[in-house]
Scaffold this active site. Structure first.
Site, mmCIF file in Angstrom:
data_model
loop_
_atom_site.group_PDB
_atom_site.id
_atom_site.type_symbol
_atom_site.label_atom_id
_atom_site.label_comp_id
_atom_site.label_asym_id
_atom_site.label_seq_id
_atom_site.Cartn_x
_atom_site.Cartn_y
_atom_site.Cartn_z
ATOM 1 C CD GLU A 268 73.587 -5.908 46.221
ATOM 2 O OE1 GLU A 268 73.937 -6.698 47.509
ATOM 3 O OE2 GLU A 268 73.283 -4.837 46.664
ATOM 4 N NE ARG A 271 64.950 2.394 39.951
ATOM 5 C CZ ARG A 271 63.991 3.180 40.799
ATOM 6 N NH1 ARG A 271 62.873 3.390 40.371
ATOM 7 N NH2 ARG A 271 64.900 3.601 41.754
ATOM 8 N NE ARG A 307 59.595 4.844 42.573
ATOM 9 C CZ ARG A 307 60.054 5.575 41.355
ATOM 10 N NH1 ARG A 307 59.002 5.651 40.192
ATOM 11 N NH2 ARG A 307 61.215 5.920 41.298
ATOM 12 C CB CYS A 337 42.771 13.593 53.316
ATOM 13 S SG CYS A 337 40.845 12.649 52.974
ATOM 14 C CD GLU A 338 48.996 13.782 53.487
ATOM 15 O OE1 GLU A 338 49.586 14.761 53.198
ATOM 16 O OE2 GLU A 338 48.998 13.039 54.417
ATOM 17 C CE1 TYR A 366 63.311 -0.679 45.692
ATOM 18 C CE2 TYR A 366 63.555 0.055 43.500
ATOM 19 C CZ TYR A 366 63.817 -0.654 44.599
ATOM 20 O OH TYR A 366 65.143 -1.034 44.511
#
Ligand code: LLP
Length: 414
Positions: A268, A271, A307, A337-338, A366
């Site tokens: 499977e 990526r 990520r 805003c982080e 991803y």
């Protein structure tokens, strides 16, 4: 990695159609096709299904390309089952995974048919049995086994260790296979392992393989021979330019180890196929200096590519048209805003100015699929390029799209 000229061509074409676009995802179909061919070639001597993990990137163009190379689909939800069906993956080449099976998923696989459902635990078998009985069909089922194998890398993507939420213990699986007559509508003859993602060393996969082969032998000894072994994904890519998963070596090892075995095999990959075929292109909004530090503020943020904030991942960042000058330290950030909205706290970049374009590479897996509307930000457009063409595969979300789900529908009390 996608060539900078192609990224520029893609972004300029998008901006021509949408003058407000300041960032977008780009997918290079030529890179994707080359990787798909390489993957198929590596495993060509193994009778297997390579079920592409849609969770990595379910853009219809990506699915169509991989289907054309003979890949099947690994879905993890009703949405991914629907996406796989819309992309015309044959039902027999579709696998359903996931540890939160719902009656809706069970009904879907019973009605439409899939090649394999991997059940995460034993009571789920009753749900699948009921769904199959209601339709009057058979469903082929594997059991996700937790092999108790540690993997290096970020613990959020380690899935095969004792503490992980996935799967059941080998002993419990053996009992279920032995007692499989309890579920007459299920062809319960599969085992599934997936030890983790972004592996650069196949060691944990080799240990998982040894474990499932021993388990299959034990099940056969108990009178319940298995028919299908699903080894999951996990093939890592080279984010830093230092090392990539030795795909061909692993395939050779696997084929040598299992050749002549009676099993059908499933892998499977997610990526490995799509990450290098994607990039996030963003305009430099501002270059701000404070206390000798250079902050480069991009028009894309952690809501687009989470990520780095979630896993501490580093995606290589390069200007699409580097200005002359020595590379120097830069803190590359987004506009959210982080304080976690940092793509790279210690990038080395040449001089940059407002309006310059940079690429965050290897973002095809991803990336867009994990983006959100946090901070009222619309998800970005997805542009596909090939040697000849550029096209818009998914338009951006605008502020009006974000309000479109809002309701004031009173819910009557029951
Ligand atoms: N099969 C199963 C059952 C999976 O859970 C996954 C990924 C795959 C296959 C595909 O794995 P791959 O070949 O892509 O490693 N969001 C994280 C990765 C999460 C992987 C989840 N499961 C990241 O960005 O690194």
């Amino acid at each position: 990695m996608i060539e900078p000229g192609r990224l520029r061509r893609a972004f300029e074409a998008l901006q021509h159609a949408d003058t407000h676009a300041r960032a977008c995802w780009v997918c290079d179909l030529d890179v994707l096709n080359a990787r798909a061919r390489r993957f198929r070639a590596a495993f060509s001597d193994l009778p297997h299904l390579a079920a592409y993990a849609l969770k990595a990137n379910a853009l219809p163009d990506v699915l169509a390309a991989l289907r054309a190379h003979g890949f099947g689909a690994d879905a993890g939800s009703l949405g991914e089952l629907e996406a796989a069906a819309a992309a015309e993956f044959a039902p027999a080449m579709t696998v359903l995974n996931g540890n939160g099976r719902t009656p809706e998923e069970a009904g879907w696989v019973a009605r439409k048919g899939v090649g394999l459902v991997n059940a995460d635990h034993v009571p789920e078998l009753d749900l699948l049995e009921d769904a199959a009985a209601r339709v009057g069909t058979m469903v082929r089922v594997g059991l996700r086994v937790n092999p108790g194998i540690e993997t290096p890398g970020h613990h959020y993507v380690a899935t095969g260790h004792e503490g992980a939420k996935f799967g059941i213990g080998p002993g419990e699986a053996l009992v279920a296979w032995r007692d499989r007559a309890r579920w007459p509508r299920l062809r319960l003859d599969g085992v599934h392992v997936h030890v983790g993602s972004q592996l650069l060393d196949p060691g944990p996969m080799a240990r998982a393989l040894d474990g499932v082969l021993a388990l299959a032998e034990a099940s056969a000894d108990a009178g319940a021979p298995l028919g299908v072994i699903n080894l999951g994904g996990g093939f890592g890519i080279d984010y830093s330019g230092a090392a990539e998963f030795p795909l061909e070596d692993w395939a050779r090892h696997l084929i040598a180890r299992v050749s002549g075995s009676p099993f059908a095999w499933v892998v499977e990959p997610g990526r490995w196929l799509v990450a290098p075929a994607g990039a996030l292109v963003a305009e430099v909004l501002w270059v701000k200096w404070r206390g000798g530090r250079r902050f480069v503020v991009l028009a894309a943020g952690m809501n687009d590519l989470i990520r780095p904030a979630l896993y501490g991942a580093r995606h290589r960042i390069t200007p699409l048209e580097p200005r002359p000058g020595e590379p120097a330290p830069a803190i590359v950030v987004g506009p959210v805003c982080e304080s976690a909205d940092v793509f790279d706290p210690e990038a080395l970049l040449p001089p940059l100015e407002r309006g310059d374009l940079v690429a965050l590479h290897d973002a095809g897996a991803y990336g867009a699929v994990m983006s959100s509307n946090y901070n009222g930000r619309g998800r970005l457009a997805e542009v596909v390029v090939s040697a000849e063409e550029v096209w818009l595969a998914r338009r951006s979300e605008r502020p009006a799209d974000l309000a479109a789900r809002d309701q004031t529908a009173r819910l009557p009390a029951r």
